[in-house]
Design a protein around this motif. Structure first.
Motif, PDB file in Angstrom:
ATOM      1  N   SER A 258       0.798  -1.228   0.000  1.00  0.00           N
ATOM      2  CA  SER A 258       0.000   0.000   0.000  1.00  0.00           C
ATOM      3  C   SER A 258       0.831   1.279   0.000  1.00  0.00           C
ATOM      4  O   SER A 258       0.580   2.192  -0.780  1.00  0.00           O
ATOM      5  CB  SER A 258      -0.969   0.025   1.184  1.00  0.00           C
ATOM      6  OG  SER A 258      -2.105  -0.750   0.885  1.00  0.00           O
ATOM      7  N   ASP A 259       1.824   1.361   0.903  1.00  0.00           N
ATOM      8  CA  ASP A 259       2.587   2.611   0.938  1.00  0.00           C
ATOM      9  C   ASP A 259       3.436   2.773  -0.315  1.00  0.00           C
ATOM     10  O   ASP A 259       3.643   3.887  -0.805  1.00  0.00           O
ATOM     11  CB  ASP A 259       3.420   2.733   2.222  1.00  0.00           C
ATOM     12  CG  ASP A 259       4.353   1.564   2.451  1.00  0.00           C
ATOM     13  OD1 ASP A 259       4.227   0.554   1.735  1.00  0.00           O
ATOM     14  OD2 ASP A 259       5.215   1.657   3.345  1.00  0.00           O
ATOM     15  N   TRP A 260       3.924   1.671  -0.885  1.00  0.00           N
ATOM     16  CA  TRP A 260       4.638   1.738  -2.175  1.00  0.00           C
ATOM     17  C   TRP A 260       3.692   2.227  -3.268  1.00  0.00           C
ATOM     18  O   TRP A 260       4.053   3.031  -4.110  1.00  0.00           O
ATOM     19  CB  TRP A 260       5.183   0.371  -2.547  1.00  0.00           C
ATOM     20  CG  TRP A 260       6.493   0.034  -1.905  1.00  0.00           C
ATOM     21  CD1 TRP A 260       7.273   0.862  -1.145  1.00  0.00           C
ATOM     22  CD2 TRP A 260       7.161  -1.222  -1.971  1.00  0.00           C
ATOM     23  NE1 TRP A 260       8.390   0.196  -0.731  1.00  0.00           N
ATOM     24  CE2 TRP A 260       8.353  -1.083  -1.222  1.00  0.00           C
ATOM     25  CE3 TRP A 260       6.875  -2.445  -2.567  1.00  0.00           C
ATOM     26  CZ2 TRP A 260       9.262  -2.125  -1.070  1.00  0.00           C
ATOM     27  CZ3 TRP A 260       7.776  -3.475  -2.424  1.00  0.00           C
ATOM     28  CH2 TRP A 260       8.959  -3.329  -1.682  1.00  0.00           C
ATOM     29  N   TRP A 261       2.476   1.677  -3.253  1.00  0.00           N
ATOM     30  CA  TRP A 261       1.485   2.054  -4.270  1.00  0.00           C
ATOM     31  C   TRP A 261       1.175   3.551  -4.196  1.00  0.00           C
ATOM     32  O   TRP A 261       1.192   4.249  -5.206  1.00  0.00           O
ATOM     33  CB  TRP A 261       0.203   1.239  -4.074  1.00  0.00           C
ATOM     34  CG  TRP A 261      -0.948   1.734  -4.901  1.00  0.00           C
ATOM     35  CD1 TRP A 261      -1.940   2.561  -4.508  1.00  0.00           C
ATOM     36  CD2 TRP A 261      -1.191   1.448  -6.280  1.00  0.00           C
ATOM     37  NE1 TRP A 261      -2.807   2.811  -5.550  1.00  0.00           N
ATOM     38  CE2 TRP A 261      -2.364   2.139  -6.649  1.00  0.00           C
ATOM     39  CE3 TRP A 261      -0.544   0.665  -7.246  1.00  0.00           C
ATOM     40  CZ2 TRP A 261      -2.902   2.076  -7.934  1.00  0.00           C
ATOM     41  CZ3 TRP A 261      -1.077   0.612  -8.519  1.00  0.00           C
ATOM     42  CH2 TRP A 261      -2.240   1.302  -8.860  1.00  0.00           C
ATOM     43  N   VAL A 262       0.891   4.030  -2.987  1.00  0.00           N
ATOM     44  CA  VAL A 262       0.569   5.452  -2.817  1.00  0.00           C
ATOM     45  C   VAL A 262       1.756   6.321  -3.232  1.00  0.00           C
ATOM     46  O   VAL A 262       1.597   7.349  -3.899  1.00  0.00           O
ATOM     47  CB  VAL A 262       0.154   5.741  -1.356  1.00  0.00           C
ATOM     48  CG1 VAL A 262       0.043   7.238  -1.098  1.00  0.00           C
ATOM     49  CG2 VAL A 262      -1.168   5.053  -1.040  1.00  0.00           C
ATOM     50  N   GLN A 263       2.952   5.877  -2.860  1.00  0.00           N
ATOM     51  CA  GLN A 263       4.150   6.644  -3.212  1.00  0.00           C
ATOM     52  C   GLN A 263       4.346   6.676  -4.721  1.00  0.00           C
ATOM     53  O   GLN A 263       4.569   7.736  -5.313  1.00  0.00           O
ATOM     54  CB  GLN A 263       5.367   6.005  -2.522  1.00  0.00           C
ATOM     55  CG  GLN A 263       6.604   6.886  -2.491  1.00  0.00           C
ATOM     56  CD  GLN A 263       6.500   8.044  -1.510  1.00  0.00           C
ATOM     57  OE1 GLN A 263       5.657   8.032  -0.622  1.00  0.00           O
ATOM     58  NE2 GLN A 263       7.323   9.058  -1.678  1.00  0.00           N
ATOM     59  N   TRP A 264       4.246   5.494  -5.362  1.00  0.00           N
ATOM     60  CA  TRP A 264       4.512   5.406  -6.808  1.00  0.00           C
ATOM     61  C   TRP A 264       3.374   5.995  -7.630  1.00  0.00           C
ATOM     62  O   TRP A 264       3.599   6.768  -8.559  1.00  0.00           O
ATOM     63  CB  TRP A 264       4.738   3.936  -7.205  1.00  0.00           C
ATOM     64  CG  TRP A 264       4.766   3.736  -8.685  1.00  0.00           C
ATOM     65  CD1 TRP A 264       5.807   3.998  -9.529  1.00  0.00           C
ATOM     66  CD2 TRP A 264       3.697   3.247  -9.506  1.00  0.00           C
ATOM     67  NE1 TRP A 264       5.450   3.711 -10.832  1.00  0.00           N
ATOM     68  CE2 TRP A 264       4.160   3.247 -10.847  1.00  0.00           C
ATOM     69  CE3 TRP A 264       2.393   2.808  -9.244  1.00  0.00           C
ATOM     70  CZ2 TRP A 264       3.368   2.821 -11.909  1.00  0.00           C
ATOM     71  CZ3 TRP A 264       1.608   2.397 -10.303  1.00  0.00           C
ATOM     72  CH2 TRP A 264       2.094   2.404 -11.614  1.00  0.00           C
ATOM     73  N   ALA A 265       2.146   5.636  -7.301  1.00  0.00           N
ATOM     74  CA  ALA A 265       1.006   6.033  -8.136  1.00  0.00           C
ATOM     75  C   ALA A 265       0.641   7.505  -7.960  1.00  0.00           C
ATOM     76  O   ALA A 265       0.119   8.123  -8.884  1.00  0.00           O
ATOM     77  CB  ALA A 265      -0.211   5.154  -7.813  1.00  0.00           C
ATOM     78  N   TYR A 266       0.914   8.071  -6.783  1.00  0.00           N
ATOM     79  CA  TYR A 266       0.465   9.431  -6.503  1.00  0.00           C
ATOM     80  C   TYR A 266       1.601  10.381  -6.120  1.00  0.00           C
ATOM     81  O   TYR A 266       1.892  11.341  -6.827  1.00  0.00           O
ATOM     82  CB  TYR A 266      -0.599   9.425  -5.393  1.00  0.00           C
ATOM     83  CG  TYR A 266      -1.745   8.477  -5.669  1.00  0.00           C
ATOM     84  CD1 TYR A 266      -2.457   8.555  -6.856  1.00  0.00           C
ATOM     85  CD2 TYR A 266      -2.106   7.493  -4.753  1.00  0.00           C
ATOM     86  CE1 TYR A 266      -3.507   7.681  -7.123  1.00  0.00           C
ATOM     87  CE2 TYR A 266      -3.147   6.619  -5.010  1.00  0.00           C
ATOM     88  CZ  TYR A 266      -3.845   6.712  -6.197  1.00  0.00           C
ATOM     89  OH  TYR A 266      -4.866   5.849  -6.461  1.00  0.00           O
ATOM     90  N   LEU A 267       2.240  10.113  -4.990  1.00  0.00           N
ATOM     91  CA  LEU A 267       3.128  11.112  -4.402  1.00  0.00           C
ATOM     92  C   LEU A 267       4.396  11.382  -5.210  1.00  0.00           C
ATOM     93  O   LEU A 267       4.951  12.481  -5.138  1.00  0.00           O
ATOM     94  CB  LEU A 267       3.494  10.703  -2.967  1.00  0.00           C
ATOM     95  CG  LEU A 267       2.311  10.557  -2.010  1.00  0.00           C
ATOM     96  CD1 LEU A 267       2.786  10.145  -0.621  1.00  0.00           C
ATOM     97  CD2 LEU A 267       1.505  11.851  -1.914  1.00  0.00           C
ATOM     98  N   GLU A 268       4.878  10.400  -5.960  1.00  0.00           N
ATOM     99  CA  GLU A 268       6.082  10.623  -6.771  1.00  0.00           C
ATOM    100  C   GLU A 268       5.759  11.187  -8.143  1.00  0.00           C
ATOM    101  O   GLU A 268       6.658  11.633  -8.861  1.00  0.00           O
ATOM    102  CB  GLU A 268       6.885   9.324  -6.910  1.00  0.00           C
ATOM    103  CG  GLU A 268       7.598   8.934  -5.624  1.00  0.00           C
ATOM    104  CD  GLU A 268       8.463   7.694  -5.779  1.00  0.00           C
ATOM    105  OE1 GLU A 268       8.567   7.172  -6.920  1.00  0.00           O
ATOM    106  OE2 GLU A 268       9.024   7.241  -4.772  1.00  0.00           O
TER     107      GLU A 268
END
Length: 593
Positions: free
Chosen positions: A102-112
């Motif tokens: 989840s945190d990888w997904w949020v980081q990759w899909a949105y925050l980065e």
């Protein structure tokens, strides 16, 4: 400011603060947070992941390229190779975290992502037009909406655990919807959540004619303001925001994330700006009081209405009434148009749908309370000190946003010939039925199948967010080729397989096939609600489409978007072809001859 994905923040959601600053514990919410505990997201076996990857490529690659990729995959997955080594790392991570993806997904899909949030990221939900066409009724409805959202917020601790196919769903996102905001950074953004502070925020932000106001929505005794109290405050805000000659500060948030990050740092050098920005970021949510949607024809009104919620219609319209970093922004137009724009790093479809359902139910009820006869403080206008650098930043942002808005074609339509009951009568999944229709429509327009992604929820796992379902499949390709050939009659639903490829970047991911498989030309999303609403967002790639749909019993709502700068894509053409394709599929299931 606290990172919303910090483990402690998620678990402190069961401690809330009353407006007076006292903390109260909610055992109900703790139950929600633990409802999916023990159901950790599994790491698929490496062989399953690699087989899924090849299976997704089969409909997209010619045989010789597929053979080359198959050899690379075999090398990657051989014993002692890089694949098993990375798989071991994933499994180790899964053992020591509640959710390895989840945190990888949020980081990759949105925050980065450095793309602007406007159009490229934030989804908009356009709801059925309300029956009014003047500013007085606009404020009446806006006050009702604010009261409804506050009522929902008060119930978060008591929300029943949601279930899907008998399995409890993780409820962690609900407390994070309020007082959250995305903050721009140099290399990646982060999310600040202020709802768990010792003294939780008690205000919302109202923006009209590009001017922001801090509106307290709780009385001094901690009780929520009544609708009539809120309406009186909105009237005061209107009286303070007659002219549109103010600089549209919100436009800055529509910029490329790196550009906005630099402007953000310049803006915060001034103490007045710092205080105003903080009020916007910490507010429970934002309310955008828009001028009417430009109405050219009834046919195009639905599309313009959705576009207005999505991006504000341009810098000469309502785009200055947005703060795109804010998690929740409710939009209410003078013409009865309304909707919700949300930021995805914290919010996503199902909780948002439940919030809107609550608002619609609440709006059917009369105002439950009379306003107490107490004087209220004047809503506080938020001022900004704008120097030459900030002025230049705003002018550049205005140009870039207008270019982006003019480049996006939005086509919203209601397909009335049949709805989800038709495929269900034939034991077909309505979602799979529409996915095949979309693939067939795309093939008819472009004479090829394309990489497509559909959103899937992972909330059956603790801390679960969303993932992409990759399609098309071999079955879908065979169906598409056979359907227009008419030499044989084939009936298939798409058999989609979820797989994860959160690994490093060895040779296998430098392969052109991997680039092709992740160049999502068709971004889709099913947002089923019990009302005639439609979601809208921009394509993931310049030469792609985004299609959202809301299946009702006897009709479907669709939104199709594409960029005008690409000569190959056309939203209106795909929408028209999709309508014809759905009619052809109906003929297949219910032959008239």
């Amino acid at each position: 400011k606290i990172n919303v994905y910090d483990e402690n923040v998620l678990h402190s959601g069961c401690v809330t603060a009353t407006p007076s600053g006292q903390t109260q514990h909610c055992s109900c919410l703790r139950k929600h947070l633990t409802s999916a505990r023990g159901q950790h997201t599994p790491v698929p076996p490496l062989t399953q992941t690699l087989q899924g990857y090849l299976k997704a490529l089969e409909p997209l690659l010619p045989p010789e390229e597929l053979s080359h990729t198959r050899r690379m995959v075999q090398e990657f997955g051989r014993p002692g190779g890089l694949g098993p080594h990375l798989q071991e790392g994933l499994e180790k991570r899964a053992r020591r975290t509640k959710n390895w993806i989840s945190d990888w997904w949020v980081q990759w899909a949105y925050l980065e992502s450095r793309q602007p949030l406007a159009v490229h990221s934030n989804p908009a939900i356009s709801l059925p037009r309300r029956d009014f066409n003047d500013w007085r009724s606009q404020l009446v409805f806006a006050s009702k909406l604010i009261a409804a959202v506050l009522d929902f917020k008060a119930k978060i601790g008591q929300l029943p655990v949601e279930y899907m196919r008998g399995k409890p769903l993780c409820m962690e996102l609900y407390p994070l919807l309020f007082s959250s905001c995305r903050i721009p950074g140099p290399k990646h953004d982060y999310v600040a959540h202020h709802g768990n502070a010792r003294r939780s925020p008690t205000h919302i932000t109202v923006v009209r004619n590009y001017q922001f106001f801090q509106l307290e929505v709780y009385n001094s005794d901690g009780s929520r303001m009544t609708e009539s109290q809120i309406r009186g405050q909105l009237l005061r805000i209107r009286s303070q925001s007659w002219k549109t000659d103010k600089e549209p500060m919100g436009i800055l948030t529509s910029e490329h994330r790196h550009t906005w990050g630099e402007a953000y740092n310049r803006l915060l050098r001034d103490k007045l700006n710092q205080e105003s920005v903080r009020m916007i970021e910490t507010g429970l949510f934002s309310l955008c009081l828009d001028s009417p949607v430009l109405r050219i024809s009834d046919e195009k009104y639905a599309s313009r209405k959705a576009a207005q919620v999505l991006h504000g219609g341009g810098t000469f319209s309502n785009s200055g009434n947005r703060w795109f970093d804010k998690t929740l922004q409710f939009v209410v137009g003078e013409d009865g148009s309304w909707g919700l724009l949300y930021e995805q790093a914290t919010a996503e479809g199902p909780p948002i749908t439940n919030l809107l359902h609550h608002i619609l139910e609440y709006c059917e009820k009369p105002d439950p309370k009379k306003a107490p006869l107490v004087p209220l403080p004047m809503p506080k206008k938020l001022y900004f000190h704008i120097d030459l650098d900030i002025k230049r930043d705003i002018e550049q942002a205005k140009q870039n946003l207008d270019i982006l808005i003019n480049d996006l074609d939005v086509n919203v339509f209601n397909f009335k010939r049949f709805g989800k009951e038709l495929p269900k009568k034939h034991n077909l999944s309505p979602n799979s039925f529409i996915q095949v229709a979309l693939q067939l429509a795309y093939y008819r327009v472009h004479n090829e199948v394309c990489p497509a992604c559909d959103i899937a929820s992972q909330r059956m796992f603790q801390g679960g967010r969303t993932e992409y379902i990759r399609s098309p499949t071999n079955q879908a390709l065979k169906f598409i080729l056979a359907f227009d050939d008419r030499s044989e009659s084939v009936r298939h639903t798409s058999n989609k397989q979820l797989f994860h490829l959160f690994l490093s970047i060895p040779k296998i991911f430098m392969d052109t096939a991997y680039g092709l498989a992740t160049h999502w030309k068709l971004r889709t999303g099913q947002v089923p609600t019990n009302t005639d609403s439609v979601m809208c967002f921009g394509p993931l790639v310049p030469d792609g489409y985004a299609v959202c749909y809301n299946p009702q019993a006897d009709h479907f709502h669709f939104s199709v978007t594409a960029f005008n700068c690409c000569e190959e894509t056309n939203a209106e053409t795909l929408a028209r072809t999709l309508k014809n394709t759905l009619c052809d599929l109906q003929e297949l299931l219910q032959p008239t001859v």
